[in-house]
Scaffold this motif. Structure first.
Motif, PDB file in Angstrom:
ATOM      1  N   GLU A  83     -20.212  53.504 -14.063  1.00 39.42           N
ATOM      2  CA  GLU A  83     -20.454  52.011 -13.234  1.00 39.42           C
ATOM      3  C   GLU A  83     -20.834  52.066 -12.287  1.00 39.42           C
ATOM      4  O   GLU A  83     -21.173  50.835 -11.904  1.00 39.42           O
ATOM      5  N   ARG A  84     -19.861  52.870 -11.417  1.00 41.89           N
ATOM      6  CA  ARG A  84     -20.311  53.350  -9.904  1.00 41.89           C
ATOM      7  C   ARG A  84     -21.876  54.497  -9.657  1.00 41.89           C
ATOM      8  O   ARG A  84     -21.385  54.122  -7.947  1.00 41.89           O
ATOM      9  N   LEU A  85     -21.515  54.525 -10.532  1.00 38.78           N
ATOM     10  CA  LEU A  85     -23.414  55.558  -9.669  1.00 38.78           C
ATOM     11  C   LEU A  85     -24.586  54.493  -9.272  1.00 38.78           C
ATOM     12  O   LEU A  85     -24.792  53.958  -9.729  1.00 38.78           O
ATOM     13  N   LEU A  86     -24.349  55.227  -8.522  1.00 34.52           N
ATOM     14  CA  LEU A  86     -25.962  54.626  -7.307  1.00 34.52           C
ATOM     15  C   LEU A  86     -27.459  55.154  -8.225  1.00 34.52           C
ATOM     16  O   LEU A  86     -27.995  54.956  -7.549  1.00 34.52           O
ATOM     17  N   GLU A  87     -26.814  56.761  -7.555  1.00 40.18           N
ATOM     18  CA  GLU A  87     -28.269  57.745  -7.481  1.00 40.18           C
ATOM     19  C   GLU A  87     -27.862  58.856  -8.015  1.00 40.18           C
ATOM     20  O   GLU A  87     -26.644  59.030  -8.000  1.00 40.18           O
ATOM     21  N   GLY A  88     -28.788  59.753  -8.418  1.00 44.62           N
ATOM     22  CA  GLY A  88     -28.295  61.368  -8.832  1.00 44.62           C
ATOM     23  C   GLY A  88     -29.179  62.171  -8.146  1.00 44.62           C
ATOM     24  O   GLY A  88     -30.818  61.217  -8.543  1.00 44.62           O
ATOM     25  N   THR A  89     -29.115  63.828  -8.282  1.00 41.83           N
ATOM     26  CA  THR A  89     -30.380  64.219  -8.221  1.00 41.83           C
ATOM     27  C   THR A  89     -30.257  65.783  -9.108  1.00 41.83           C
ATOM     28  O   THR A  89     -29.079  65.952  -8.645  1.00 41.83           O
ATOM     29  N   ILE A  90     -30.815  66.246  -9.959  1.00 45.81           N
ATOM     30  CA  ILE A  90     -31.116  67.144 -10.433  1.00 45.81           C
ATOM     31  C   ILE A  90     -31.696  68.560  -9.829  1.00 45.81           C
ATOM     32  O   ILE A  90     -33.179  67.884 -10.119  1.00 45.81           O
ATOM     33  N   THR A  91     -31.677  69.700  -9.531  1.00 48.57           N
ATOM     34  CA  THR A  91     -31.790  70.314  -8.750  1.00 48.57           C
ATOM     35  C   THR A  91     -32.218  71.349  -9.557  1.00 48.57           C
ATOM     36  O   THR A  91     -30.811  72.329 -10.365  1.00 48.57           O
ATOM     37  N   TYR A  92     -33.103  72.167  -9.865  1.00 49.98           N
ATOM     38  CA  TYR A  92     -33.254  73.144 -10.669  1.00 49.98           C
ATOM     39  C   TYR A  92     -33.990  74.377  -9.731  1.00 49.98           C
ATOM     40  O   TYR A  92     -35.000  73.974  -9.436  1.00 49.98           O
ATOM     41  N   GLU A  93     -33.327  75.828  -9.804  1.00 55.87           N
ATOM     42  CA  GLU A  93     -34.010  76.898  -9.286  1.00 55.87           C
ATOM     43  C   GLU A  93     -34.232  77.446  -9.798  1.00 55.87           C
ATOM     44  O   GLU A  93     -33.632  78.375 -11.499  1.00 55.87           O
ATOM     45  N   MET A  94     -35.402  77.910 -10.098  1.00 56.16           N
ATOM     46  CA  MET A  94     -36.232  79.126 -11.520  1.00 56.16           C
ATOM     47  C   MET A  94     -36.690  79.858 -10.337  1.00 56.16           C
ATOM     48  O   MET A  94     -37.110  80.061  -9.204  1.00 56.16           O
ATOM     49  N   GLU A  95     -36.591  81.469 -10.844  1.00 54.09           N
ATOM     50  CA  GLU A  95     -37.597  82.941 -10.158  1.00 54.09           C
ATOM     51  C   GLU A  95     -37.231  84.017 -12.019  1.00 54.09           C
ATOM     52  O   GLU A  95     -36.974  83.679 -12.808  1.00 54.09           O
ATOM     53  N   ASN A  96     -38.527  84.684 -12.244  1.00 48.48           N
ATOM     54  CA  ASN A  96     -38.946  85.181 -13.002  1.00 48.48           C
ATOM     55  C   ASN A  96     -39.443  86.371 -12.149  1.00 48.48           C
ATOM     56  O   ASN A  96     -39.888  86.699 -11.656  1.00 48.48           O
ATOM     57  N   THR A  97     -38.383  87.754 -12.649  1.00 54.03           N
ATOM     58  CA  THR A  97     -39.481  89.006 -11.903  1.00 54.03           C
ATOM     59  C   THR A  97     -39.977  89.653 -13.795  1.00 54.03           C
ATOM     60  O   THR A  97     -40.176  90.886 -13.374  1.00 54.03           O
ATOM     61  N   THR A  98     -39.957  89.200 -14.871  1.00 54.81           N
ATOM     62  CA  THR A  98     -40.556  89.408 -15.929  1.00 54.81           C
ATOM     63  C   THR A  98     -41.795  89.710 -15.797  1.00 54.81           C
ATOM     64  O   THR A  98     -42.405  88.873 -14.687  1.00 54.81           O
ATOM     65  N   SER A  99     -42.445  90.260 -16.526  1.00 58.16           N
ATOM     66  CA  SER A  99     -44.047  90.210 -16.987  1.00 58.16           C
ATOM     67  C   SER A  99     -44.510  88.668 -18.071  1.00 58.16           C
ATOM     68  O   SER A  99     -45.566  88.973 -17.989  1.00 58.16           O
ATOM     69  N   LYS A 100     -42.876  87.886 -17.978  1.00 57.36           N
ATOM     70  CA  LYS A 100     -43.379  86.969 -18.957  1.00 57.36           C
ATOM     71  C   LYS A 100     -43.859  85.260 -18.611  1.00 57.36           C
ATOM     72  O   LYS A 100     -42.831  85.509 -17.805  1.00 57.36           O
ATOM     73  N   PRO A 101     -44.365  84.631 -18.912  1.00 58.26           N
ATOM     74  CA  PRO A 101     -44.410  83.003 -18.125  1.00 58.26           C
ATOM     75  C   PRO A 101     -43.619  82.399 -19.895  1.00 58.26           C
ATOM     76  O   PRO A 101     -43.476  82.406 -20.452  1.00 58.26           O
TER      77      PRO A 101
END
Length: 187
Positions: A83-101
């Motif tokens: 009930e007291r939540l005003l706002e939020g942010t979820i952060t995703y950090e991605m890194e790919n060193t493979t040969s695959k998308p």
């Protein structure tokens, strides 16, 4: 006689000084300010971490999942907190060193298993560099009801490339980190 007069004079001055101090330095105190006090703490937390090497990605089928997991998300299971939540942010950090998308699907599930929301993260093949994505909830963003009603996160990672190529980079892998910050109002 002179020293007795000096003592009497000092005594009178000291007495007058003590009598003046309480009336000159006091002011009526107003303690109603506590009613106007608003506390808005920020809570930061990690949500999940995904790391997979290229051999694991190649072991799955092309276009199919090579990783699936459900994570319990009980941050707002208490009504007092939700009930007291005003706002939020979820952060995703991605890194790919493979040969695959790679495509990562993050599903926000309620207690009954219904999908409330989904994030789709497409990560290009190497070298992707570090890619950051912020998702906002609350004013100007997605509905806070998504966060408040989420009890589990389902994470799936799909290989969008072939199953045989390999990256020339030493120890190629995909890494996905996630974290969240939530702003609350407490009274």
């Amino acid at each position: 006689m002179l020293s007795a007069m000096k003592r009497l004079l000092y005594g009178v001055v000291l007495l007058v000084g003590f009598l003046c101090v309480p009336t000159s330095c006091t002011e009526e105190q107003d303690f109603s300010q506590i009613d106007d006090l608003s506390i808005t703490p920020v809570l930061a937390s990690g949500l999940f971490y995904l790391e997979s090497d290229e051999a694991t990605i190649n072991s799955g089928s092309s276009g199919g999942p090579f990783y699936t997991r459900e994570v319990i998300f009980e941050a707002f299971s208490q009504d007092y907190v939700a009930e007291r939540l005003l706002e939020g942010t979820i952060t995703y950090e991605m890194e790919n060193t493979t040969s695959k998308p790679v495509r990562v699907l993050i599903e926000f599930l309620n207690a009954g298993g219904t999908v409330l929301d989904m994030e789709v993260l497409d990560i290009s093949a190497e070298p992707s560099g570090l890619v950051t994505r912020d998702v906002f909830y609350g004013p100007g963003g997605k509905s806070l009801d998504i966060l408040v009603n989420t009890e589990r996160l389902r994470i799936s990672a799909l290989n969008l490339g072939d199953t045989s190529s390999t990256s020339p980079v030493d120890n190629p892998k995909i890494i996905l980190r996630s974290g969240a910050e939530f702003l609350f109002e407490l009274k």
